[in-house]
Design a protein around this motif. Structure first.
Motif, short mmCIF file in Angstrom:
data_model
loop_
_atom_site.label_atom_id
_atom_site.label_comp_id
_atom_site.label_asym_id
_atom_site.label_seq_id
_atom_site.Cartn_x
_atom_site.Cartn_y
_atom_site.Cartn_z
N ALA A 10 0.65 -0.99 0.10
CA ALA A 10 0.00 0.07 0.02
C ALA A 10 0.93 1.25 -0.06
CB ALA A 10 -1.10 0.23 1.13
N PRO A 55 -3.32 2.13 -3.70
CA PRO A 55 -3.22 1.34 -2.47
C PRO A 55 -4.32 0.43 -2.15
CG PRO A 55 -3.38 3.70 -1.82
CD PRO A 55 -3.20 3.53 -3.39
N GLY A 59 -1.65 -0.78 -8.59
CA GLY A 59 -1.63 -1.13 -7.33
C GLY A 59 -1.87 -2.54 -7.37
N TRP A 65 1.02 4.23 -2.88
CA TRP A 65 0.54 5.38 -2.53
C TRP A 65 1.52 6.41 -3.11
CZ3 TRP A 65 -3.39 8.58 -1.26
CH2 TRP A 65 -3.01 9.78 -0.81
#
Length: 400
Positions: free
Chosen positions: A49, A69, A172, A53
């Motif tokens: 995550a 994320p 992601g 980000w």
């Protein structure tokens, strides 16, 4: 006084909570198991995550950076195979949702009827079985895309924002899969062993309760009824064992750590699968045995045939020794354990032969369908066949 009492009550509770936390972390750090898997999954999810980000917010300056994320954590499954499977389904669901919004948004517009139509189509597509558990993400992506579409000021901005959603999801998912593959990808070898151990423990406990009662001739209806109920309630344990075996096999797919096993795992899993099937059949035979003993509980002739009961108890005790080995099954000690199992199986065969000889000496009414003696002798032979087969199968796969 009240404060002291309150303090005395609070301190033990607080101490107990701290002790439980320490024990939990002790298990997580000391051995493989659920606790360690939980800690590892949380750590890997945090790492994935954070990387997602940084890329989406600091490098791409995306307007909705949380998509990256969120996607990374969402597909951080227990096994590498599940991560790949769920990420492909999730990406497909998001692309479908954004595509629905793009098509209907540009054709119908940003009004309430358009949103209702988007919701209708997205929810319908979400029912597609190929998307599995990610089907609900079609509507989620479509709603986020609609919100982005409404807030955009120009056609180019709308297209750019919708495309950015798909890009962030791909980033992601890619980071999540990459972290799961490169950072201690989970192998679930012990899941297969654990399921077999649990099943063998249940079998061992049941048989170990039966043979002392046979020696004592304590076959009352209440006791035999409990045996029947226990034998018939093992279906959930079988299901759990099969799930553990499936997870163990699944954890090998696309997992780089399997290369260090040099093909041993596949052989062991085949052996474990055969053992599991044999234990399942054995449990069915034990269930049939408990039904026969339940009939005997109302038969006064058990006092006349005490020697036969004692021989049957010796036979079941020898089987309990085999189940104890299965209840302690360990990949690292399979060679020694299979040798021990064959010795115990030979002993059990001798006890079964003595049982048959005792039945002949006592001149039991084996052919009388209304009496349990013949069935008991047959069940003993079938049980021995299943145990012998289980030991042979495990030995075969260990030697491969």
């Amino acid at each position: 006084m009240a404060g002291e009492v309150s303090g005395r009550r609070t301190r033990p509770a607080r101490t107990g909570w701290i002790a439980r936390v320490r024990r939990w972390w002790g298990r997580a750090l000391g051995s493989e198991g659920h606790e360690r898997s939980t800690v590892l999954l949380i750590a890997k999810g945090t790492l994935a995550a954070t990387i997602a980000w940084v890329i989406s917010y600091h490098l791409l300056h995306a307007q909705s950076p949380a998509f990256a994320p969120f996607s990374a954590v969402l597909i951080m499954q227990v096994t590498v195979y599940q991560s790949l499977l769920q990420s492909s389904r999730y990406v497909g669901a998001v692309v479908a949702g954004v595509a629905v919004q793009a098509a209907l948004g540009f054709l119908v517009g940003p009004d309430v009827p358009a949103f209702a139509l988007v919701a209708l189509v997205a929810l319908t597509i979400g029912r597609w079985p190929a998307l599995g558990s990610q089907g609900s993400q079609v509507a989620t992506a479509a709603f986020f895309a609609f919100s982005t579409y409404v807030s955009a000021t120009s056609t180019l901005d709308k297209v750019t924002q919708l495309g950015q959603i798909i890009l962030l999801v791909l980033i992601g998912c890619g980071i999540g899969v990459l972290v799961n593959v490169t950072v201690l990808p989970p192998l679930r070898y012990r899941s297969a062993e654990h399921g077999i151990r649990t099943l063998a423990h249940a079998l061992c406990d049941l048989v170990s309760d039966i043979y002392p009662a046979l020696r004592e001739r304590g076959l009352d209806e209440e006791r035999t009824g409990r045996w029947r109920a226990r034998a018939e309630q093992t279906g959930e344990l079988v299901t759990q064992a099969r799930t553990g075996l499936r997870m163990a096999r699944e954890s090998l797919h696309y997992n780089p750590r399997r290369l260090f096993r040099r093909g041993r795992a596949h052989t062991y899993f085949e052996g474990y699968a055969a053992v599991l099937e044999a234990l399942e059949r054995t449990l069915r035979q034990v269930a049939a045995l408990t039904r026969s003993l339940d009939k005997w509980s109302a038969d006064e002739d058990r006092y006349r045939y005490g020697a036969f009961l004692a021989s049957y108890a010796d036979f079941l005790e020898s089987l309990s020794h085999i189940t104890r080995v299965f209840a302690d099954l360990d990949e690292d000690r399979l060679g020694d354990q299979t040798s021990q199992l064959h010795q115990l199986a030979d002993e059990a065969q001798n006890y079964r032969r003595r049982l048959a000889e005792q039945a002949e000496r006592d001149d039991l009414p084996l052919t009388d369908p209304g009496r349990p003696y013949g069935v008991l002798v047959i069940e003993a032979a079938r049980l021995m066949e299943e145990f012998q087969y289980t030991c042979d199968v495990l030995q075969h796969h260990v030697e491969r």
